[in-house]
Design a protein around this motif. Sequence first.
Motif, mmCIF file in Angstrom:
data_model
loop_
_atom_site.group_PDB
_atom_site.id
_atom_site.type_symbol
_atom_site.label_atom_id
_atom_site.label_comp_id
_atom_site.label_asym_id
_atom_site.label_seq_id
_atom_site.Cartn_x
_atom_site.Cartn_y
_atom_site.Cartn_z
ATOM 1 N N ARG A 1 3.156 51.424 -5.371
ATOM 2 C CA ARG A 1 1.724 51.713 -5.366
ATOM 3 C C ARG A 1 1.110 50.888 -6.485
ATOM 4 N N CYS A 2 0.090 50.081 -6.140
ATOM 5 C CA CYS A 2 -0.496 49.181 -7.135
ATOM 6 C C CYS A 2 -1.326 49.973 -8.142
ATOM 7 N N PRO A 3 -1.059 49.840 -9.450
ATOM 8 C CA PRO A 3 -1.823 50.583 -10.450
ATOM 9 C C PRO A 3 -3.223 50.014 -10.660
ATOM 10 N N LEU A 4 -3.486 48.817 -10.126
ATOM 11 C CA LEU A 4 -4.811 48.209 -10.322
ATOM 12 C C LEU A 4 -5.766 48.569 -9.185
ATOM 13 N N CYS A 5 -5.303 48.474 -7.915
ATOM 14 C CA CYS A 5 -6.222 48.714 -6.785
ATOM 15 C C CYS A 5 -5.799 49.894 -5.917
ATOM 16 N N GLY A 6 -4.637 50.488 -6.175
ATOM 17 C CA GLY A 6 -4.207 51.669 -5.414
ATOM 18 C C GLY A 6 -3.514 51.347 -4.099
ATOM 19 N N CYS A 7 -3.412 50.078 -3.747
ATOM 20 C CA CYS A 7 -2.772 49.674 -2.489
ATOM 21 C C CYS A 7 -1.304 50.137 -2.460
ATOM 22 N N VAL A 8 -0.883 50.699 -1.320
ATOM 23 C CA VAL A 8 0.506 51.117 -1.162
ATOM 24 C C VAL A 8 1.201 50.096 -0.272
ATOM 25 N N VAL B 1 4.588 41.786 -5.929
ATOM 26 C CA VAL B 1 3.198 41.317 -5.987
ATOM 27 C C VAL B 1 2.352 42.168 -5.036
ATOM 28 N N CYS B 2 1.273 42.748 -5.542
ATOM 29 C CA CYS B 2 0.392 43.556 -4.676
ATOM 30 C C CYS B 2 -0.262 42.638 -3.644
ATOM 31 N N PRO B 3 -0.151 42.974 -2.337
ATOM 32 C CA PRO B 3 -0.703 42.093 -1.302
ATOM 33 C C PRO B 3 -2.226 42.137 -1.227
ATOM 34 N N ASN B 4 -2.837 43.059 -1.991
ATOM 35 C CA ASN B 4 -4.297 43.185 -1.942
ATOM 36 C C ASN B 4 -4.983 42.500 -3.132
ATOM 37 N N CYS B 5 -4.423 42.671 -4.364
ATOM 38 C CA CYS B 5 -5.151 42.163 -5.540
ATOM 39 C C CYS B 5 -4.337 41.189 -6.400
ATOM 40 N N ALA B 6 -3.070 40.944 -6.042
ATOM 41 C CA ALA B 6 -2.211 39.980 -6.756
ATOM 42 C C ALA B 6 -1.624 40.509 -8.065
ATOM 43 N N TYR B 7 -1.829 41.803 -8.379
ATOM 44 C CA TYR B 7 -1.158 42.402 -9.542
ATOM 45 C C TYR B 7 0.349 42.168 -9.377
ATOM 46 N N ALA B 8 1.005 41.702 -10.443
ATOM 47 C CA ALA B 8 2.422 41.339 -10.313
ATOM 48 C C ALA B 8 3.206 41.841 -11.510
HETATM 49 ZN ZN ZN Z 1 -3.365 45.802 -6.126
#
Ligand code: ZN
Length: 249
Positions: A25-32, A68-75
């Motif tokens: 789960r991305c901590p920046l945008c919440g994308c799972v 790597v988050c597929p929505n916001c690129a958080y890595a």
């Molecule tokens: Zn994200």
Amino acid sequence: MTGRRFMPDQEQALSEKDYWLKDFRCPLCGCVFQTIRLKARALTVVKREPDFFVQYRGNLPWVYEVAVCPNCAYACEQRIWKDLVIVDRDGLRKALDSVRPPDLRSFTSERTMEMGLTSFCLALITYPFCSARYYERANLALRAGYLARGYRERIEGGSEASELEFKKLAHEFFLKSYELEQIEETRFGVSGIMYIIGELYRQLGDYRQAVNWFSKVVHEKKCRPQILRLARDQWELAREQYKAEKASE
Ligand SMILES: [Zn+2]
């Protein structure tokens, strides 16, 4: 990609039995999302080198190490995903937006080694906006360098340029970590960090500094036995390299 072909005998496509899909789960945008995690048995060690680099046949573990988050690129590296805390969300969003690769979604499935390198670059952008210490940033850069080297040694005509850049970064961050942070409890420990600083000085061609640091490691009271053995060998090598350099001046 002219001149960057894999050697046919070492090419190996990722097989389904080599990995499982891990939830994030991305901590920046919440994308799972899910991303590939290699199984230890998918890795075959070929050799180990004095800077803790390990060469593998077939899969290179670092290719998938950074999720790597597929929505916001958080890595972030998979092993510290849950530990990293974002301290500047707006700054991080802006920084990632400016470098966002167009094919972000493809980072969750099978990757090329180039994509592995890009994932490390995204993590190097992510960490300064998070709670990562210089020690984590140094480790990240060191492993990015391992991937670049693992890649270079297995392709025809691979260049050393990106490997060198990552090594310089790792060196700078390990020095800062040594000077500024509590490092006794880290996986490397104080002697391991001093040793890798010396080895990176040697690999970057500063033999005098390498000799100084290896000498410090050997005289360190709490030096770990494995590090002591490595430091003695690399100290000798750095001394020879320093003498040879002096003789050729
Ligand atoms: Zn994200």
